[in-house]
Write an enzyme that holds these catalytic residues in place. Structure first.
Site, PDB file in Angstrom:
ATOM      1  N   ASP A 187     -17.664   6.608   8.796  1.00 11.24           N
ATOM      2  CA  ASP A 187     -16.359   7.273   8.859  1.00 11.24           C
ATOM      3  C   ASP A 187     -15.418   6.411   9.696  1.00 11.24           C
ATOM      4  O   ASP A 187     -15.812   5.333  10.153  1.00 11.24           O
ATOM      5  CB  ASP A 187     -16.511   8.670   9.493  1.00 11.24           C
ATOM      6  CG  ASP A 187     -16.918   8.608  10.965  1.00 11.24           C
ATOM      7  OD1 ASP A 187     -17.139   7.494  11.490  1.00 11.24           O
ATOM      8  OD2 ASP A 187     -16.998   9.678  11.593  1.00 11.24           O
ATOM      9  N   ASP A 215     -13.017   6.888  13.103  1.00 11.82           N
ATOM     10  CA  ASP A 215     -12.718   7.822  14.197  1.00 11.82           C
ATOM     11  C   ASP A 215     -11.439   7.407  14.920  1.00 11.82           C
ATOM     12  O   ASP A 215     -11.235   6.218  15.184  1.00 11.82           O
ATOM     13  CB  ASP A 215     -13.879   7.807  15.212  1.00 11.82           C
ATOM     14  CG  ASP A 215     -15.221   8.045  14.549  1.00 11.82           C
ATOM     15  OD1 ASP A 215     -15.499   9.186  14.187  1.00 11.82           O
ATOM     16  OD2 ASP A 215     -15.981   7.063  14.363  1.00 11.82           O
ATOM     17  N   ASP A 233     -12.330  11.244  11.410  1.00 11.42           N
ATOM     18  CA  ASP A 233     -12.339  12.185  12.536  1.00 11.42           C
ATOM     19  C   ASP A 233     -11.106  11.919  13.393  1.00 11.42           C
ATOM     20  O   ASP A 233     -10.868  10.783  13.797  1.00 11.42           O
ATOM     21  CB  ASP A 233     -13.583  11.983  13.427  1.00 11.42           C
ATOM     22  CG  ASP A 233     -14.852  12.492  12.770  1.00 11.42           C
ATOM     23  OD1 ASP A 233     -14.754  13.165  11.721  1.00 11.42           O
ATOM     24  OD2 ASP A 233     -15.941  12.223  13.308  1.00 11.42           O
TER      25      ASP A 233
HETATM   26  N1  DCT Z   1     -20.344  10.976  19.578  1.00  9.09           N
HETATM   27  C1  DCT Z   1     -21.384  11.405  20.409  1.00  9.09           C
HETATM   28  N2  DCT Z   1     -22.004  12.566  20.150  1.00  9.09           N
HETATM   29  C2  DCT Z   1     -21.636  13.328  19.106  1.00  9.09           C
HETATM   30  C3  DCT Z   1     -20.601  12.909  18.251  1.00  9.09           C
HETATM   31  C4  DCT Z   1     -19.974  11.706  18.518  1.00  9.09           C
HETATM   32  O1  DCT Z   1     -21.710  10.718  21.381  1.00  9.09           O
HETATM   33  N3  DCT Z   1     -22.265  14.471  18.877  1.00  9.09           N
HETATM   34  C5  DCT Z   1     -19.658   9.705  19.859  1.00  9.09           C
HETATM   35  C6  DCT Z   1     -20.506   8.481  19.661  1.00  9.09           C
HETATM   36  C7  DCT Z   1     -19.831   7.653  18.628  1.00  9.09           C
HETATM   37  C8  DCT Z   1     -18.512   8.334  18.352  1.00  9.09           C
HETATM   38  O2  DCT Z   1     -18.554   9.578  18.997  1.00  9.09           O
HETATM   39  C9  DCT Z   1     -18.208   8.459  16.889  1.00  9.09           C
HETATM   40  O3  DCT Z   1     -19.259   9.131  16.208  1.00  9.09           O
HETATM   41  P1  DCT Z   1     -19.816   8.584  14.825  1.00  9.09           P
HETATM   42  O4  DCT Z   1     -18.700   8.310  13.892  1.00  9.09           O
HETATM   43  O5  DCT Z   1     -20.855   9.524  14.375  1.00  9.09           O
HETATM   44  O6  DCT Z   1     -20.554   7.267  15.271  1.00  9.09           O
HETATM   45  P2  DCT Z   1     -20.203   5.746  14.987  1.00  9.09           P
HETATM   46  O7  DCT Z   1     -20.834   4.992  16.082  1.00  9.09           O
HETATM   47  O8  DCT Z   1     -18.748   5.570  14.765  1.00  9.09           O
HETATM   48  O9  DCT Z   1     -21.020   5.466  13.669  1.00  9.09           O
HETATM   49  P3  DCT Z   1     -20.473   5.031  12.221  1.00  9.09           P
HETATM   50  O10 DCT Z   1     -20.125   3.596  12.367  1.00  9.09           O
HETATM   51  O11 DCT Z   1     -21.592   5.260  11.298  1.00  9.09           O
HETATM   52  O12 DCT Z   1     -19.289   5.890  11.925  1.00  9.09           O
HETATM   53 MG    MG Z   2     -17.710   6.570  13.202  1.00 13.89          MG
END
Ligand code: DCT
Ligand code: MG
Length: 479
Positions: A330, A332, A425
């Site tokens: 995704d 963010d 997000d």
């Molecule tokens: N986060 C966390 N705990 C959660 C949700 C989110 O610590 N319950 C933090 C860690 C990373 C950030 O928010 C964004 O979450 P993701 O999009 O799920 O992780 P990402 O590292 O961006 O992974 P991806 O590259 O797959 O999107």
């Molecule tokens: Mg992410």
């Protein structure tokens, strides 16, 4: 601050020179623009370095000493020495370069063109010069770039951790996740069991070391191969790949006898949730990763829309892309603004506009839970208290292959899908808590500090300092 860009090598300065100004040889024609060489003077001396730089430039190579460099060449320096030298020159992210011995440079000069770097040319940290005791037991203090020398092991551990998770064995799942995280920070490839001695989280309790041994000896693990062909593992893996499907639903569907997504889709009696419906509808798009280019295109839309309503807004890309990842599941974003009064409204306004523009395929607006969290009886089960929106955005794509689409009949053109569904997000934080929100939403999940008491902090650096920890840059938070 509001510009979205990948972290620069030199965050404070635009174009920093690493050494003496480069010798200008503008008359030399650049033949190989795809790589930019930097030659280290350390242990080589200025005369030899100047000679080598001129030689390379005469042969059409680009030799620079700024942040465009892609290949660093050193003579009589170990990898550890080069890394230390780079650190001393405030170049923290060494994963961006190839670190090479002079033998590679000599091979290029002899060939009159760039040659592929082979193992013998690459400067690699040797396990013997690495002190295991310096590896912190805390992931938030382990500098972990995306340069993973132990993918063979960590891929296997990830599969095992996931399998334990599917079987609700949280203790074992966590043990393998921790081991993955530690192995990712090692600056060398583990080739013998001795290399793991003294490292934290390497499983005194579990059978973890047996897997390592098997992978070292056989190149792969038979147990991991078994897991990959296991019916429950395969089904769960498929089910959780649908947006809105977690372990509970996977368990339910598995018990109902479903093994494939086609079987789930075909059962018309099944009641899908509000999330799962778009999850199935846009499955192919959502399961294919978001590229950096797509993330940048989404950034532009988010920035423009948010600024329409909040002109001084700070919109920052967070998550994996801020840590330097080239793909993600995704995109963010963190939104804040110095005078943010209408925190509650900004997301509504953005959502309304995108809905009118036909860009919104799904959204779930989650209100801030700061107030509930203050009440003694209310336990808020969330990663943070910020207001946020989980959504699926319709990202229109420019047709890549214009030549083939121009040969299509007008009637067929309407059929060609020119957009991709992207998970986004959006998180809104009060301005005073921006640094905390940025740190938490940058991740990675394993790297995240659990201490989120809001002390006064303007920057991530201040938060680390408050906690008495060494500062770790975003691209080193890939634990
Ligand atoms: N986060 C966390 N705990 C959660 C949700 C989110 O610590 N319950 C933090 C860690 C990373 C950030 O928010 C964004 O979450 P993701 O999009 O799920 O992780 P990402 O590292 O961006 O992974 P991806 O590259 O797959 O999107
Ligand atoms: Mg992410």
């Amino acid at each position: 601050m509001d510009k979205i860009r990948t972290p620069s090598l030199f965050p404070q300065r635009k174009k920093q020179k690493w050494m003496h100004p480069s010798i200008s040889l503008s008359s030399c024609e650049v033949k190989f623009s795809e790589l930019v060489i930097f030659i280290m003077e350390r242990k080589m001396g200025v005369t030899r370095r100047t000679f080598l730089m001129e030689l390379a430039r005469r042969k059409g190579f680009r030799v620079e000493n700024d942040d465009s460099v892609t290949h660093i060449v050193a003579e009589n320096n170990s990898c550890a020495e080069v890394l230390e030298w780079l650190r001393g020159h405030k170049v923290r992210d060494s994963s961006k370069f190839e670190l090479l011995d002079i033998s590679w440079f000599t091979a290029c000069m002899a060939a009159g063109k760039p040659v592929e770097s082979e193992k013998k040319h690459q400067l690699i940290v040797k396990a013997s010069s690495f002190v295991a005791g310096t590896v912190s037991q805390y992931a938030c203090q382990r500098r972990t770039t995306l340069n993973n020398y132990n993918k063979k092991f960590t891929d296997a551990f990830d599969i095992l951790a996931e399998n334990y998770e599917f079987r609700e064995n949280e203790v074992s799942s966590l043990a393998f996740m921790r081991a993955t995280s530690v192995m990712k920070c090692l600056p060398f490839t583990v080739v013998r069991m001795k290399d793991l001695e003294g490292l934290p989280c390497m499983g005194v309790r579990s059978n973890l070391l047996l897997y390592v041994q098997e992978i070292i000896e056989e190149g792969e693990s038979s147990r991991v191969k078994d897991v990959l062909t296991d019916e429950r593992y395969q089904s769960f893996k498929l089910f959780i790949s649908v947006f809105g499907v977690g372990l509970k639903t996977s368990e339910k569907w598995y018990r109902m006898g479903f093994r494939t997504l086609e079987e789930v889709r075909a059962d018309k009696t099944l009641k899908l949730s509000r999330m799962q419906k778009p999850g199935f509808l846009h499955y192919e798009d959502l399961v294919s990763c978001v590229s950096k280019g797509e993330a940048d295109a989404v950034s532009l839309i988010v920035n423009n829309t948010v600024r329409t309503f909040l002109p001084d807004a700070l919109v920052t890309i967070t998550g994996g892309f801020r840590r330097g990842k080239k793909i993600g599941h995704d995109v963010d974003f963190l939104i804040t603004s110095p005078g943010l009064q209408e925190e509650e409204e900004i997301l509504h306004k953005v959502i309304d506009l995108w809905e009118k523009q036909g860009l919104l395929l799904y959204y779930d607006l989650v209100p801030s839970t700061f107030e509930q969290a203050k009440l003694p009886s209310r336990k808020v089960d969330a990663f943070d208290h910020f207001q946020k929106c989980f959504l699926i955005l319709k990202l229109h794509q420019q047709r890549v292959d214009t030549s083939s689409s121009s040969t299509l009949k007008e009637s067929d053109k309407a059929e060609v899908k020119d957009w991709k569904a992207i998970r986004v997000d959006l998180v809104v934080s009060p301005f005073e808590q921006y640094a905390y929100a940025l740190l938490g939403w940058t991740g990675s999940r394993s790297s995240n500090l659990n201490n989120m008491i809001f002390l006064k902090a303007k920057s991530e650096e201040e938060i680390f300092a408050h906690l008495g920890l060494d500062y770790i840059d975003p691209w080193e938070r890939n634990a």
